[in-house]
Structures are given as structure tokens and as C-alpha cells.
Scaffold this active site. Structure first.
Site, PDB file in Angstrom:
ATOM      1  N   GLY A  41       0.806  -1.208   0.000  1.00  0.00           N
ATOM      2  CA  GLY A  41       0.000   0.000   0.000  1.00  0.00           C
ATOM      3  C   GLY A  41       0.839   1.258   0.000  1.00  0.00           C
ATOM      4  O   GLY A  41       1.300   1.725  -1.041  1.00  0.00           O
ATOM      5  N   CYS A  42       1.042   1.818   1.184  1.00  0.00           N
ATOM      6  CA  CYS A  42       1.685   3.125   1.283  1.00  0.00           C
ATOM      7  C   CYS A  42       3.165   3.094   0.920  1.00  0.00           C
ATOM      8  O   CYS A  42       3.686   4.077   0.397  1.00  0.00           O
ATOM      9  CB  CYS A  42       1.474   3.690   2.685  1.00  0.00           C
ATOM     10  SG  CYS A  42      -0.280   3.988   3.043  1.00  0.00           S
ATOM     11  N   VAL A  43       3.854   1.988   1.179  1.00  0.00           N
ATOM     12  CA  VAL A  43       5.265   1.897   0.785  1.00  0.00           C
ATOM     13  C   VAL A  43       5.366   1.863  -0.732  1.00  0.00           C
ATOM     14  O   VAL A  43       6.149   2.601  -1.345  1.00  0.00           O
ATOM     15  CB  VAL A  43       5.942   0.676   1.422  1.00  0.00           C
ATOM     16  CG1 VAL A  43       7.334   0.460   0.837  1.00  0.00           C
ATOM     17  CG2 VAL A  43       6.031   0.841   2.939  1.00  0.00           C
ATOM     18  N   SER A  78       4.452   5.231  -2.265  1.00  0.00           N
ATOM     19  CA  SER A  78       5.508   6.219  -2.036  1.00  0.00           C
ATOM     20  C   SER A  78       6.719   5.933  -2.905  1.00  0.00           C
ATOM     21  O   SER A  78       7.376   6.858  -3.405  1.00  0.00           O
ATOM     22  CB  SER A  78       5.912   6.218  -0.552  1.00  0.00           C
ATOM     23  OG  SER A  78       4.810   6.566   0.268  1.00  0.00           O
TER      24      SER A  78
END
Length: 230
Positions: A171-173, A176
Site C-alpha cells: 500500500g503506502c510503501v 511512495s
């Protein structure tokens, strides 16, 4: 003329972890490498995602020493004048700033129900943040870059390499990392420093990151590079 092709997508009876290990073992794979100055971006080390004892439906543990590794490389970077950044997810009382992302579920464990200063919003007590030096901010979407001060902070500090830790890998990794590469940063993901809820999601996304968007490396390689910058 009508063209029709049979499917050519590769299918293998291998687990996501086995596929990742095969990619990892390929010595011919070129790296982006480290540049001259890095920032360590630690994504969402908040209790909603790090404390399965408190929040078993949303938290995850991949490497039990993940936070210790993150604290170590953060301290090494900080000691060398390199930026350390910590993000958290948080939404206003009605969750309206989660946008369409917050519309799929509405339970106490849903992301749009992480409220400011709640237990789910609180940083894990094991993380070592230097409030006088580190940049700390809340975010509302997967990428740490989206509508945040991160880009201008990295430009000001003349950073060319972004070291990403945290969760989730899928998800966020990942979000990013894609944006980090898209903005021209050499992007590094220390394997032991990222985590996800399910092994398949974790290793499938490590594979994708390694093939396309980042160097996925052992945390000791990151530590040794930072030590050499003294």
C-alpha cells in the site's frame, strides 16, 4: 483486419515469496544505487498498523525486529545530518477527507476512522523520534508525497536518495516508492524494514518494487552505506 492473440502471460506454480527470491538472486539486475545524500522516510509506524495486540484486524508484523532496524538506520542518518521523516494516517471526525478511499468499508477498523490523537493514530511507543530534528506529519492518501511537505523538504535538504520503511508494502510503501522514483529520487527499500498483512501481498510487491521502482536491499547494506558517510 482483425488481430487475435492467445494469452502470453507467464503462469508458474510458485509462491510470491519464491518468485521474489528468484528476482533477488539475479546478479545481472542493474541497481539505481545510492546517491550522495539520503533521507529516511518512515511510513505509518502508528499503533493501528504496528500493534496486533491492540488492533489485530489492521496491524501486521513481518519482521519482529522491524522497528529496531528502523530506529538504527534513522539514528545513523540523523547523526550524519540526513533528514529523517515520520508519517501517520489521520482523518477529521467525519472521515470526509479520506475521499473515495474511505468509502469501501465503515467499521471501527476502517482507515477513515483513524482520528487525531486516538490510540490508532498514536505512534508505536517503540519508535525513536527526535521531535527537535525529525519532520513529522499526517497524511491522508497512500503516498507520503501526496499533498504533503515531503517534496519541498527533500529539495531544501538537497536529497537525491529516498530510503523507505514502514507499511504496508503493498500500500503506502509501494505508492511512495512509485512517486519517489517518478520524482527522480534513487529509491531504496530495506527488506527487513517493511511489512504487510499477508505474505503473498508483501513478497509480490517486493518483487514489483525490485523489478521496477526501487532497490530492495538488506538493511545492513543501508546501515553500512550510512556509516561510510561519516
Amino acid at each position: 483486419m482483425t488481430l487475435r492473440f492467445e494469452p502470453t502471460m507467464v503462469r508458474e506454480d510458485k509462491t510470491a515469496r519464491e518468485l521474489y527470491e528468484a528476482v533477488k538472486a539475479n546478479p545481472a539486475r542493474a541497481r539505481f544505487g545510492f546517491g550522495s545524500k539520503a533521507a529516511v522516510v518512515n511510513i505509518d509506524f502508528q499503533q493501528a498498523y504496528t500493534r496486533p495486540d491492540l488492533f489485530p484486524k489492521s496491524a501486521y508484523v513481518t519482521d519482529p525486529d522491524q522497528i529496531a532496524h528502523v530506529n538504527r538506520i534513522s539514528a545513523l542518518a540523523r547523526a550524519r545530518g540526513m533528514p529523517v521523516i515520520w508519517t501517520r494516517v489521520m482523518y477529521k471526525p467525519d472521515g470526509g477527507d479520506a475521499g473515495v478511499w474511505g468509502t469501501r468499508t465503515d467499521t471501527p477498523d476502517s482507515l477513515q476512522n483513524i482520528k487525531q490523537d486516538s490510540e490508532r493514530h498514536t505512534f508505536d511507543p517503540r519508535v525513536e523520534i527526535d521531535q527537535a530534528v525529525d519532520l513529522v506529519f499526517d497524511k491522508r492518501m497512500p503516498s507520503a508525497f501526496f499533498e504533503s511537505p515531503l517534496q519541498s523538504y527533500l529539495v531544501w535538504h538537497k536529497v537525491d536518495t529516498v530510503i523507505l520503511t514502514g507499511g504496508s508494502t503493498s500500500g503506502c510503501v509501494r505508492a511512495s516508492a512509485v512517486e519517489s522514483l517518478s520524482r527522480g529520487y534513487r529509491t531504496i527499500v530495506p527488506e527487513q524494514c517493511v511489512a504487510d498483512k499477508h505474505e503473498s501481498y508483501h513478497f509480490a510487491n517486493l518483487t514489483d518494487l525490485q523489478l521496477k521502482y526501487a532497490d530492495v536491499v538488506d538493511v545492513e547494506e543501508v546501515a553500512e552505506w550510512l556509516k561510510a558517510k561519516a
